[in-house]
Design a protein around this motif. Sequence first.
Motif, PDB file in Angstrom:
ATOM      1  N   PRO A 152     -37.313  17.711 -13.717  1.00  0.00           N
ATOM      2  CA  PRO A 152     -37.703  17.901 -12.416  1.00  0.00           C
ATOM      3  C   PRO A 152     -37.510  19.261 -11.879  1.00  0.00           C
ATOM      4  CG  PRO A 152     -36.648  15.722 -12.327  1.00  0.00           C
ATOM      5  CD  PRO A 152     -36.531  16.498 -13.722  1.00  0.00           C
ATOM      6  N   LYS A 153     -36.449  20.037 -12.472  1.00  0.00           N
ATOM      7  CA  LYS A 153     -35.979  21.174 -11.886  1.00  0.00           C
ATOM      8  C   LYS A 153     -36.349  22.395 -12.623  1.00  0.00           C
ATOM      9  CE  LYS A 153     -31.989  19.780  -9.299  1.00  0.00           C
ATOM     10  NZ  LYS A 153     -30.551  19.994  -8.987  1.00  0.00           N
ATOM     11  N   CYS A 154     -37.047  22.276 -13.900  1.00  0.00           N
ATOM     12  CA  CYS A 154     -36.952  23.244 -14.966  1.00  0.00           C
ATOM     13  C   CYS A 154     -38.437  23.152 -15.539  1.00  0.00           C
ATOM     14  CB  CYS A 154     -35.945  23.316 -16.080  1.00  0.00           C
ATOM     15  SG  CYS A 154     -35.851  24.660 -16.763  1.00  0.00           S
ATOM     16  N   CYS A 155     -39.004  24.377 -15.825  1.00  0.00           N
ATOM     17  CA  CYS A 155     -38.407  25.549 -16.103  1.00  0.00           C
ATOM     18  C   CYS A 155     -39.460  26.452 -15.536  1.00  0.00           C
ATOM     19  CB  CYS A 155     -37.970  25.933 -17.278  1.00  0.00           C
ATOM     20  SG  CYS A 155     -36.280  25.298 -17.825  1.00  0.00           S
ATOM     21  N   GLY A 156     -39.175  27.292 -14.913  1.00  0.00           N
ATOM     22  CA  GLY A 156     -40.103  28.561 -14.392  1.00  0.00           C
ATOM     23  C   GLY A 156     -39.844  29.898 -15.093  1.00  0.00           C
ATOM     24  N   PHE A 157     -40.740  30.815 -14.841  1.00  0.00           N
ATOM     25  CA  PHE A 157     -40.505  32.162 -15.481  1.00  0.00           C
ATOM     26  C   PHE A 157     -39.932  33.308 -14.639  1.00  0.00           C
ATOM     27  CE2 PHE A 157     -43.519  29.797 -17.881  1.00  0.00           C
ATOM     28  CZ  PHE A 157     -43.197  30.297 -19.205  1.00  0.00           C
ATOM     29  N   LEU A 158     -39.972  32.919 -13.462  1.00  0.00           N
ATOM     30  CA  LEU A 158     -39.344  33.957 -12.465  1.00  0.00           C
ATOM     31  C   LEU A 158     -37.740  33.925 -12.704  1.00  0.00           C
ATOM     32  CD1 LEU A 158     -41.151  32.878  -9.271  1.00  0.00           C
ATOM     33  CD2 LEU A 158     -41.619  35.066 -11.151  1.00  0.00           C
ATOM     34  N   TYR A 159     -37.089  34.889 -12.116  1.00  0.00           N
ATOM     35  CA  TYR A 159     -35.590  35.087 -12.334  1.00  0.00           C
ATOM     36  C   TYR A 159     -34.772  33.800 -11.694  1.00  0.00           C
ATOM     37  CZ  TYR A 159     -30.819  37.231 -12.490  1.00  0.00           C
ATOM     38  OH  TYR A 159     -29.802  37.738 -12.885  1.00  0.00           O
ATOM     39  N   LEU A 181     -29.574  35.815 -17.919  1.00  0.00           N
ATOM     40  CA  LEU A 181     -29.483  36.808 -16.681  1.00  0.00           C
ATOM     41  C   LEU A 181     -29.722  38.197 -16.555  1.00  0.00           C
ATOM     42  CD1 LEU A 181     -25.547  35.781 -15.768  1.00  0.00           C
ATOM     43  CD2 LEU A 181     -27.618  35.266 -14.782  1.00  0.00           C
ATOM     44  N   ASP A 182     -30.192  38.594 -17.781  1.00  0.00           N
ATOM     45  CA  ASP A 182     -30.944  39.970 -17.769  1.00  0.00           C
ATOM     46  C   ASP A 182     -32.333  39.954 -17.265  1.00  0.00           C
ATOM     47  OD1 ASP A 182     -31.979  39.228 -20.069  1.00  0.00           O
ATOM     48  OD2 ASP A 182     -31.140  40.610 -21.346  1.00  0.00           O
ATOM     49  N   GLY A 183     -32.709  38.885 -17.240  1.00  0.00           N
ATOM     50  CA  GLY A 183     -34.366  38.731 -16.943  1.00  0.00           C
ATOM     51  C   GLY A 183     -35.439  38.899 -18.046  1.00  0.00           C
ATOM     52  N   ILE A 184     -34.686  39.477 -19.172  1.00  0.00           N
ATOM     53  CA  ILE A 184     -35.463  40.086 -20.188  1.00  0.00           C
ATOM     54  C   ILE A 184     -35.514  38.747 -21.390  1.00  0.00           C
ATOM     55  CG2 ILE A 184     -36.225  41.759 -22.010  1.00  0.00           C
ATOM     56  CD1 ILE A 184     -34.717  43.773 -19.803  1.00  0.00           C
ATOM     57  N   HIS A 185     -34.282  38.637 -21.821  1.00  0.00           N
ATOM     58  CA  HIS A 185     -34.184  37.735 -22.924  1.00  0.00           C
ATOM     59  C   HIS A 185     -34.150  36.368 -22.784  1.00  0.00           C
ATOM     60  CE1 HIS A 185     -32.295  41.891 -24.128  1.00  0.00           C
ATOM     61  NE2 HIS A 185     -32.805  41.324 -25.510  1.00  0.00           N
ATOM     62  N   PRO A 186     -34.890  35.573 -23.583  1.00  0.00           N
ATOM     63  CA  PRO A 186     -34.852  34.158 -23.166  1.00  0.00           C
ATOM     64  C   PRO A 186     -33.538  33.533 -22.955  1.00  0.00           C
ATOM     65  CG  PRO A 186     -36.425  34.588 -24.827  1.00  0.00           C
ATOM     66  CD  PRO A 186     -35.358  35.717 -24.806  1.00  0.00           C
ATOM     67  N   SER A 187     -33.481  32.470 -22.267  1.00  0.00           N
ATOM     68  CA  SER A 187     -32.307  31.324 -22.304  1.00  0.00           C
ATOM     69  C   SER A 187     -32.414  30.430 -23.292  1.00  0.00           C
ATOM     70  CB  SER A 187     -32.472  30.620 -20.908  1.00  0.00           C
ATOM     71  OG  SER A 187     -33.412  29.796 -21.300  1.00  0.00           O
ATOM     72  N   ASN A 188     -31.381  29.677 -23.724  1.00  0.00           N
ATOM     73  CA  ASN A 188     -31.462  28.830 -24.758  1.00  0.00           C
ATOM     74  C   ASN A 188     -32.774  28.072 -24.645  1.00  0.00           C
ATOM     75  OD1 ASN A 188     -29.008  29.777 -25.865  1.00  0.00           O
ATOM     76  ND2 ASN A 188     -27.827  28.083 -24.832  1.00  0.00           N
ATOM     77  N   THR A 189     -33.059  27.388 -23.419  1.00  0.00           N
ATOM     78  CA  THR A 189     -34.022  26.656 -23.207  1.00  0.00           C
ATOM     79  C   THR A 189     -35.494  27.722 -23.535  1.00  0.00           C
ATOM     80  OG1 THR A 189     -33.118  25.505 -21.408  1.00  0.00           O
ATOM     81  CG2 THR A 189     -35.656  25.461 -21.688  1.00  0.00           C
ATOM     82  N   GLY A 190     -35.547  28.903 -23.209  1.00  0.00           N
ATOM     83  CA  GLY A 190     -36.601  29.709 -23.376  1.00  0.00           C
ATOM     84  C   GLY A 190     -36.825  29.962 -24.946  1.00  0.00           C
ATOM     85  N   TYR A 191     -35.480  30.063 -25.880  1.00  0.00           N
ATOM     86  CA  TYR A 191     -35.935  30.145 -27.146  1.00  0.00           C
ATOM     87  C   TYR A 191     -36.240  28.876 -27.703  1.00  0.00           C
ATOM     88  CZ  TYR A 191     -33.495  34.810 -27.632  1.00  0.00           C
ATOM     89  OH  TYR A 191     -33.257  36.222 -27.532  1.00  0.00           O
ATOM     90  N   ALA A 192     -35.831  27.686 -27.355  1.00  0.00           N
ATOM     91  CA  ALA A 192     -36.319  26.485 -27.894  1.00  0.00           C
ATOM     92  C   ALA A 192     -37.615  26.403 -27.770  1.00  0.00           C
ATOM     93  CB  ALA A 192     -35.261  25.473 -27.120  1.00  0.00           C
TER      94      ALA A 192
END
Length: 140
Positions: free
Chosen positions: A80-87, A94-105
């Motif tokens: 219900p809370k995840c995931c969007g592309f904004l900061y 945290l750098d807003g450029i590299h994916p999080s672990n979720t983004g990498y998945a």
Amino acid sequence: GYLTVRGLSKVLTAVAKGQTLPQLGGGDLLPDALAAKVAALNAAYNAAIAAAVTQTGAVLVDIHTPLVAAHTAGGIPISPKCCGFLYGQGIFSLDGIHPSNTGYAVLANIFVKTLDAAFGTSIPAVDVSAVYATDIYAPH
């Protein structure tokens, strides 16, 4: 737009203090004309990559198209809370450029889908929900 060092500093300071993200002004973002040049340069690189793929017969893993579609749809429904592309919305670290672990998945599954289609393989998809559950960048 793209953050300047000053804008990034404001955002990181707010995150470190547990505050809401600050309003960003003109000195916090690159001017529109420069951002447009950066976007045009990215498009030129993507065209060159696509041409190289065509010339060599390599397999292109297009991450741009599915990520734009997900962004347009309002994000990637993982919980219900995840995931969007904004900061701070879970796809980026945290750098807003590299994916999080979720983004990498999410990216890994795009690669898996492309490789399965190109080579007739059956590589198991990454369980993005399981990655999200332990991702420090995801908004739990």
